[in-house]
Scaffold this motif. Structure first.
Motif, short mmCIF file in Angstrom:
data_model
loop_
_atom_site.label_atom_id
_atom_site.label_comp_id
_atom_site.label_asym_id
_atom_site.label_seq_id
_atom_site.Cartn_x
_atom_site.Cartn_y
_atom_site.Cartn_z
N GLU A 57 45.68 87.40 81.94
CA GLU A 57 44.38 87.84 82.46
C GLU A 57 44.24 87.57 83.96
O GLU A 57 43.46 88.23 84.64
N PHE A 58 45.00 86.61 84.45
CA PHE A 58 44.94 86.29 85.88
C PHE A 58 45.35 87.49 86.73
O PHE A 58 44.84 87.66 87.84
N LEU A 59 46.25 88.32 86.21
CA LEU A 59 46.71 89.48 86.96
C LEU A 59 45.57 90.47 87.20
O LEU A 59 45.62 91.25 88.16
N GLU A 60 44.56 90.46 86.34
CA GLU A 60 43.44 91.39 86.50
C GLU A 60 42.53 91.01 87.66
O GLU A 60 41.79 91.86 88.15
N GLY A 64 42.17 91.28 93.43
CA GLY A 64 40.90 91.08 94.14
C GLY A 64 40.92 89.82 94.99
O GLY A 64 40.43 89.82 96.13
N LEU A 65 41.46 88.72 94.45
CA LEU A 65 41.55 87.48 95.21
C LEU A 65 42.42 87.65 96.45
O LEU A 65 42.10 87.16 97.54
N MET A 66 43.53 88.35 96.27
CA MET A 66 44.44 88.54 97.39
C MET A 66 43.80 89.40 98.49
O MET A 66 43.94 89.11 99.68
N TRP A 67 43.05 90.44 98.08
CA TRP A 67 42.41 91.27 99.09
C TRP A 67 41.23 90.59 99.76
O TRP A 67 40.94 90.85 100.93
N ALA A 68 40.54 89.70 99.04
CA ALA A 68 39.51 88.89 99.70
C ALA A 68 40.13 88.02 100.78
O ALA A 68 39.58 87.87 101.88
N ALA A 135 50.55 83.35 85.76
CA ALA A 135 51.02 84.54 85.04
C ALA A 135 52.20 85.14 85.79
O ALA A 135 52.40 84.88 86.98
N HIS A 136 52.98 85.93 85.11
CA HIS A 136 54.15 86.58 85.70
C HIS A 136 53.85 88.07 85.88
O HIS A 136 53.60 88.77 84.90
N PRO A 137 53.85 88.55 87.12
CA PRO A 137 53.57 89.98 87.35
C PRO A 137 54.62 90.87 86.72
O PRO A 137 55.73 90.43 86.40
N CYS A 191 42.25 99.85 97.24
CA CYS A 191 43.43 98.99 97.43
C CYS A 191 43.52 97.92 96.35
O CYS A 191 44.61 97.60 95.88
N VAL A 192 42.38 97.36 95.96
CA VAL A 192 42.38 96.38 94.87
C VAL A 192 42.85 97.04 93.58
O VAL A 192 43.64 96.47 92.82
N SER A 193 42.37 98.26 93.32
CA SER A 193 42.77 98.98 92.11
C SER A 193 44.27 99.26 92.12
O SER A 193 44.96 99.07 91.11
N ALA A 194 44.81 99.71 93.26
CA ALA A 194 46.25 100.00 93.35
C ALA A 194 47.07 98.73 93.22
O ALA A 194 48.11 98.71 92.54
N THR A 195 46.62 97.65 93.84
CA THR A 195 47.34 96.38 93.75
C THR A 195 47.36 95.86 92.32
O THR A 195 48.40 95.40 91.82
N THR A 196 46.22 95.93 91.64
CA THR A 196 46.14 95.50 90.24
C THR A 196 47.05 96.34 89.36
O THR A 196 47.72 95.83 88.46
N GLY A 197 47.10 97.65 89.62
CA GLY A 197 47.99 98.51 88.87
C GLY A 197 49.45 98.13 89.04
O GLY A 197 50.22 98.14 88.08
#
Length: 236
Positions: A57-60, A64-68, A135-137, A191-197
């Protein structure tokens, strides 16, 4: 004596960009400030997640955390991007010179982009070093470099225009943030959506990555061109 030829636009761009890069890489004032700030944000994240034990769940939320982290670090750099030009009226001298204002914008935006990418190259791996145990991406995680580059281009272009507008304002750091965050919100969301994907992977996430990255790139084209066109009006 023949009339002096005006340097070409590319020669002006190269000279201005070289000035900014030499000045910053000689003093490293902005880069060090941005790097330390990024590290402090990561430490705060670590404190906030001390008692959390997330799995995949951390990957979700990781995107967002990285882009903040990227946005707040870029605000610090953009706020200082005209610090040297403001000293002793250098910015007025620069604008009085026979230079194309659009070239001034492109040179300053490129230097801001370079500094932001340098900090990201350090901060993003550091972010994952701190939180790799959560988590492991997915195997597609390296694709997040694409939204990072696309988002950084938009941040540098829009931020350069806004930092010029707020350079001489009282409380310019607060004013810059108030203008900057709402304007880049569509870019940030894409960008957050693409990064999460990229981090989660899978067929559905692949579609999300492609669509979100295309939206971010389209936003960049429109807003950076608009900033370039408006720059002459802003500085005049």
């Amino acid at each position: 004596m023949g009339a002096c030829r005006r340097p070409s636009g590319f020669a002006q761009y190269r000279t201005l960009l070289g000035k900014d890069l030499r000045q910053e890489f000689r003093t490293k004032e902005m880069l060090v400030s941005m790097g330390i700030y990024a590290l402090l944000v990561i430490v705060v994240y670590g404190v906030g997640l001390t008692f959390a034990h997330p799995g995949d769940e951390f990957l979700e939320v990781a995107g967002g955390l990285m882009w903040a982290l990227v946005v707040f670090t870029s605000l610090l750099g953009l706020g200082r991007s005209f610090a040297a030009e403001k000293e002793n009226g250098c910015i007025e001298g620069l604008l009085l010179a026979p230079l194309d204002r659009g070239v001034v914008f492109l040179a300053k935006a490129t230097s801001n982009l370079v500094f932001l990418l340098v900090v990201e190259v350090i901060a993003v791996p550091l972010f994952w070093f701190f939180f790799s145990g959560f988590a492991h991406p997915a195997d597609t995680a390296p694709l997040m470099a694409a939204p990072l580059v696309v988002g950084s281009i938009g941040i540098a272009g829009i931020g350069t225009l806004l930092s010029t507008i707020t350079a001489n304002a009282r409380g310019n750091d607060v004013m810059l943030a108030l203008l900057f965050v709402p304007i880049i919100f569509p870019l940030l969301y894409a960008c957050v959506s693409a990064t999460t994907g990229a981090l989660i992977g899978g067929d559905v996430m692949a579609d999300t990555f492609t669509v979100s990255l295309a939206l971010a790139a389209g936003y960049d084209v429109i807003m950076v061109l608009l900033s370039w066109v408006l720059y002459d009006f802003v500085v005049s």
